[in-house]
Motif scaffolding. Structure first.
Motif, PDB file in Angstrom:
ATOM      1  N   VAL A 402       0.855  -1.183   0.000  1.00 37.45           N
ATOM      2  CA  VAL A 402       0.000   0.000   0.000  1.00 37.45           C
ATOM      3  C   VAL A 402       0.893   1.235   0.000  1.00 37.45           C
ATOM      4  O   VAL A 402       1.748   1.391   0.874  1.00 37.45           O
ATOM      5  N   ASP A 403       0.713   2.097  -1.000  1.00 36.39           N
ATOM      6  CA  ASP A 403       1.407   3.378  -1.042  1.00 36.39           C
ATOM      7  C   ASP A 403       0.533   4.428  -0.356  1.00 36.39           C
ATOM      8  O   ASP A 403      -0.636   4.606  -0.717  1.00 36.39           O
ATOM      9  N   ASN A 404       1.095   5.114   0.620  1.00 32.16           N
ATOM     10  CA  ASN A 404       0.342   6.081   1.404  1.00 32.16           C
ATOM     11  C   ASN A 404       0.605   7.505   0.919  1.00 32.16           C
ATOM     12  O   ASN A 404       1.759   7.940   0.821  1.00 32.16           O
ATOM     13  N   TYR A 405      -0.483   8.214   0.618  1.00 38.42           N
ATOM     14  CA  TYR A 405      -0.405   9.606   0.191  1.00 38.42           C
ATOM     15  C   TYR A 405      -1.214  10.469   1.156  1.00 38.42           C
ATOM     16  O   TYR A 405      -2.285  10.068   1.622  1.00 38.42           O
ATOM     17  N   TYR A 406      -0.690  11.684   1.422  1.00 42.11           N
ATOM     18  CA  TYR A 406      -1.346  12.621   2.307  1.00 42.11           C
ATOM     19  C   TYR A 406      -1.451  13.971   1.600  1.00 42.11           C
ATOM     20  O   TYR A 406      -0.592  14.331   0.786  1.00 42.11           O
ATOM     21  N   GLY A 407      -2.511  14.718   1.908  1.00 44.34           N
ATOM     22  CA  GLY A 407      -2.696  15.979   1.228  1.00 44.34           C
ATOM     23  C   GLY A 407      -3.355  17.024   2.093  1.00 44.34           C
ATOM     24  O   GLY A 407      -4.022  16.717   3.090  1.00 44.34           O
ATOM     25  N   ALA A 408      -3.174  18.282   1.697  1.00 45.21           N
ATOM     26  CA  ALA A 408      -3.824  19.423   2.337  1.00 45.21           C
ATOM     27  C   ALA A 408      -4.341  20.343   1.243  1.00 45.21           C
ATOM     28  O   ALA A 408      -3.712  20.482   0.186  1.00 45.21           O
ATOM     29  N   THR A 409      -5.493  20.955   1.478  1.00 45.51           N
ATOM     30  CA  THR A 409      -6.129  21.775   0.461  1.00 45.51           C
ATOM     31  C   THR A 409      -6.641  23.082   1.056  1.00 45.51           C
ATOM     32  O   THR A 409      -6.868  23.183   2.266  1.00 45.51           O
ATOM     33  N   ALA A 410      -6.843  24.060   0.193  1.00 50.71           N
ATOM     34  CA  ALA A 410      -7.444  25.331   0.597  1.00 50.71           C
ATOM     35  C   ALA A 410      -8.166  25.903  -0.614  1.00 50.71           C
ATOM     36  O   ALA A 410      -7.765  25.679  -1.763  1.00 50.71           O
ATOM     37  N   GLY A 411      -9.243  26.635  -0.374  1.00 47.87           N
ATOM     38  CA  GLY A 411      -9.996  27.189  -1.481  1.00 47.87           C
ATOM     39  C   GLY A 411     -10.805  28.404  -1.068  1.00 47.87           C
ATOM     40  O   GLY A 411     -10.916  28.732   0.122  1.00 47.87           O
ATOM     41  N   LEU A 412     -11.382  29.061  -2.069  1.00 46.80           N
ATOM     42  CA  LEU A 412     -12.172  30.256  -1.829  1.00 46.80           C
ATOM     43  C   LEU A 412     -13.237  30.373  -2.909  1.00 46.80           C
ATOM     44  O   LEU A 412     -12.968  30.160  -4.097  1.00 46.80           O
ATOM     45  N   SER A 413     -14.461  30.713  -2.484  1.00 44.61           N
ATOM     46  CA  SER A 413     -15.558  30.996  -3.409  1.00 44.61           C
ATOM     47  C   SER A 413     -16.043  32.425  -3.183  1.00 44.61           C
ATOM     48  O   SER A 413     -16.098  32.904  -2.046  1.00 44.61           O
ATOM     49  N   VAL A 414     -16.400  33.066  -4.284  1.00 45.79           N
ATOM     50  CA  VAL A 414     -16.994  34.405  -4.231  1.00 45.79           C
ATOM     51  C   VAL A 414     -18.248  34.372  -5.093  1.00 45.79           C
ATOM     52  O   VAL A 414     -18.193  34.048  -6.285  1.00 45.79           O
ATOM     53  N   PHE A 415     -19.384  34.681  -4.471  1.00 41.72           N
ATOM     54  CA  PHE A 415     -20.667  34.664  -5.171  1.00 41.72           C
ATOM     55  C   PHE A 415     -21.192  36.090  -5.299  1.00 41.72           C
ATOM     56  O   PHE A 415     -21.351  36.798  -4.305  1.00 41.72           O
TER      57      PHE A 415
END
Length: 460
Positions: A402-415
């Motif tokens: 099993v290959d283990n991957y880790y991640g972090a994300t960020a985002g923004l919405s403007v309506f």
């Protein structure tokens, strides 16, 4: 054939196989961009780490959970594109590859029939990305009782392309708090115009055979070059996504999706060229050139997701997705043999089930003329891989892992009024992964992926 030539050819096969070129045997490599999990659609979902199954309330819902489309009250048109950077480091060598691509376009139309909320959606989506590049150098030495064979190989592998689909989705409220939905996907390069991928491999090196003597003497000293081009085209196939969304109460939502196992029918074309030259005179000692074309069936396994979203009020949302995939069913059957797209040296059934966990959070800010929504997420993916071989000359001595991957994300919405603008970025990292794909068979790699995605949604 002389014993010297047999030994040389045997060593050449070991060199090429250990380089990961798949030239030594007639196998097909499906070089996923670090993950055989579909890339998903939408900048909003990306910003939440992919924890979107229990939310699914925009025009990308057909991808994550078609049942979520029943929440939409107005028609929506959405388009999303992304920038992809992938960096691989192994054995002191670093390789980078980047691309810009359209990811997803969809139209969703809600309507009422007999007092029931219903929704139809049509979408085009890039499902699997194959953009990647690796470079490696392999050194070999085989000490025999009477002969020593030694050599090296410099190798370069470049992949690009994608597999895409068209889909039709339907969702309806079957109860006041429960909606069901389904998406039917059609895979065909003639329809999607982006359902093929190319793999180009180039290797060059030197092989020397020495008599152990006494006295030691060079029996043969040759350079070699090898090139291979492989194109895989999706001729046709169909798959489905089945989803459910239950608003338990004002704060909690539960959701589930199932993606049943499906088959894609492929056309695979390959061309190979190999040449050996005397290292002293540069005269060609042997050369071969072959080309093949055949069909194959690619089987993608069943996966299922359970998810929840918690909204303590209108401003905060926390979402969690847990996905299971039966990786032992991932296989490629060309009529002559059945192999794993992960590695030709491991039986498909040897791979364990895989699990992915995604967590996301978003906060709604209501401003006088705008609605601004920042978000963030974390993810873990356990993907099928293989162990490193004990040495470069024995690439077949690997096991499933099993290959283990880790991640972090960020985002923004403007309506603003009827237009929703989305941006998001994801960092995804794997350490000691990718043996045989991102690294030679006797090594592992450090893999860093960066995805930046932007989207635009128009509410009619």
């Amino acid at each position: 054939m002389s014993a010297r030539r047999c030994l040389r050819r045997s060593m050449a096969i070991a060199v090429l196989a250990a380089a990961g070129t798949a030239m030594a045997v007639d196998v097909t490599v499906v070089p996923f961009d670090g993950s055989p999990i579909p890339i998903g659609a939408g900048a909003r979902a990306l910003g939440m780490g992919g924890a979107f199954t229990a939310i699914a309330d925009d025009a990308t819902a057909n991808t994550w959970n078609p049942a979520g489309m029943a929440q939409l009250e107005r028609p929506e048109l959405a388009i999303n594109g992304g920038y992809y950077l992938r960096r691989t480091a192994s054995g002191g060598s670093t390789e980078s590859q980047n691309a810009l691509a359209l990811d997803h376009a969809s139209v969703i139309v809600p309507f009422f029939v007999l007092g029931t909320q219903q929704t139809l959606g049509v979408a085009w989506q890039r499902q699997f990305d194959f953009t990647r590049a690796t470079r490696s150098r392999q050194d070999f030495q085989n000490l025999g009782a009477t002969l020593t064979t030694q050599g090296f190989s410099d190798n370069r592998v470049e992949n690009d392309g994608a597999w895409s689909s068209w889909s039709l989705s339907y969702a309806a409220d079957v109860l006041p708090a429960l909606s069901l939905g389904a998406t039917v996907l059609v895979w065909d390069d003639d329809l999607t115009r982006m359902s093929h991928n190319d793999r180009d491999t180039a290797s060059s090196g030197r092989l020397t055979t020495i008599s152990n003597g006494p006295p030691p003497s060079i029996i043969s000293d040759e350079t070699f070059t090898a090139e291979q081009h492989q194109r895989i085209t999706v001729d046709n196939g169909a798959s489905a996504v089945i989803g459910a969304l239950w608003h338990v109460n004002a704060e909690w939502t539960l959701a589930a999706t199932v993606k049943p196992q499906y088959d894609l029918h492929l056309s695979i074309s390959k061309s190979d060229r190999r040449e050996f030259r005397d290292a002293g005179t540069n005269a060609v000692t042997s050369s071969t050139a072959t080309s093949t074309r055949r069909g194959a069936t690619y089987t993608y396994p069943t996966s299922a997701t359970v998810a929840t979203a918690w909204r303590p009020n209108d401003r905060h949302t926390v979402a969690v997705d847990l996905t299971w995939t039966d990786w032992s069913a991932l296989r490629l059957d060309d009529g002559a043999s059945t192999t794993s797209p992960i590695s030709p040296f491991v039986a498909p059934g040897d791979f364990s089930d895989g699990y992915a966990l995604r967590v996301g959070y978003e906060h709604v800010w209501l401003l006088p003329r705008l609605v601004v929504v920042p978000r963030c997420g974390l993810l873990y993916e356990g993907l099928p891989g293989v162990t490193a071989a004990p040495d470069a000359a024995h690439p077949q001595l690997v096991n499933a892992t099993v290959d283990n991957y880790y991640g972090a994300t960020a985002g923004l919405s403007v309506f603003q009024r009827t237009i929703l603008y989305d941006i998001a970025v994801q960092l995804r990292y794997g350490d000691k992964v990718g043996s045989g794909t991102d690294a030679p068979f006797d090594r592992t790699a450090q893999v860093l992926g960066v995805t930046a995605r932007a989207g635009l949604t128009w509410h009619f």
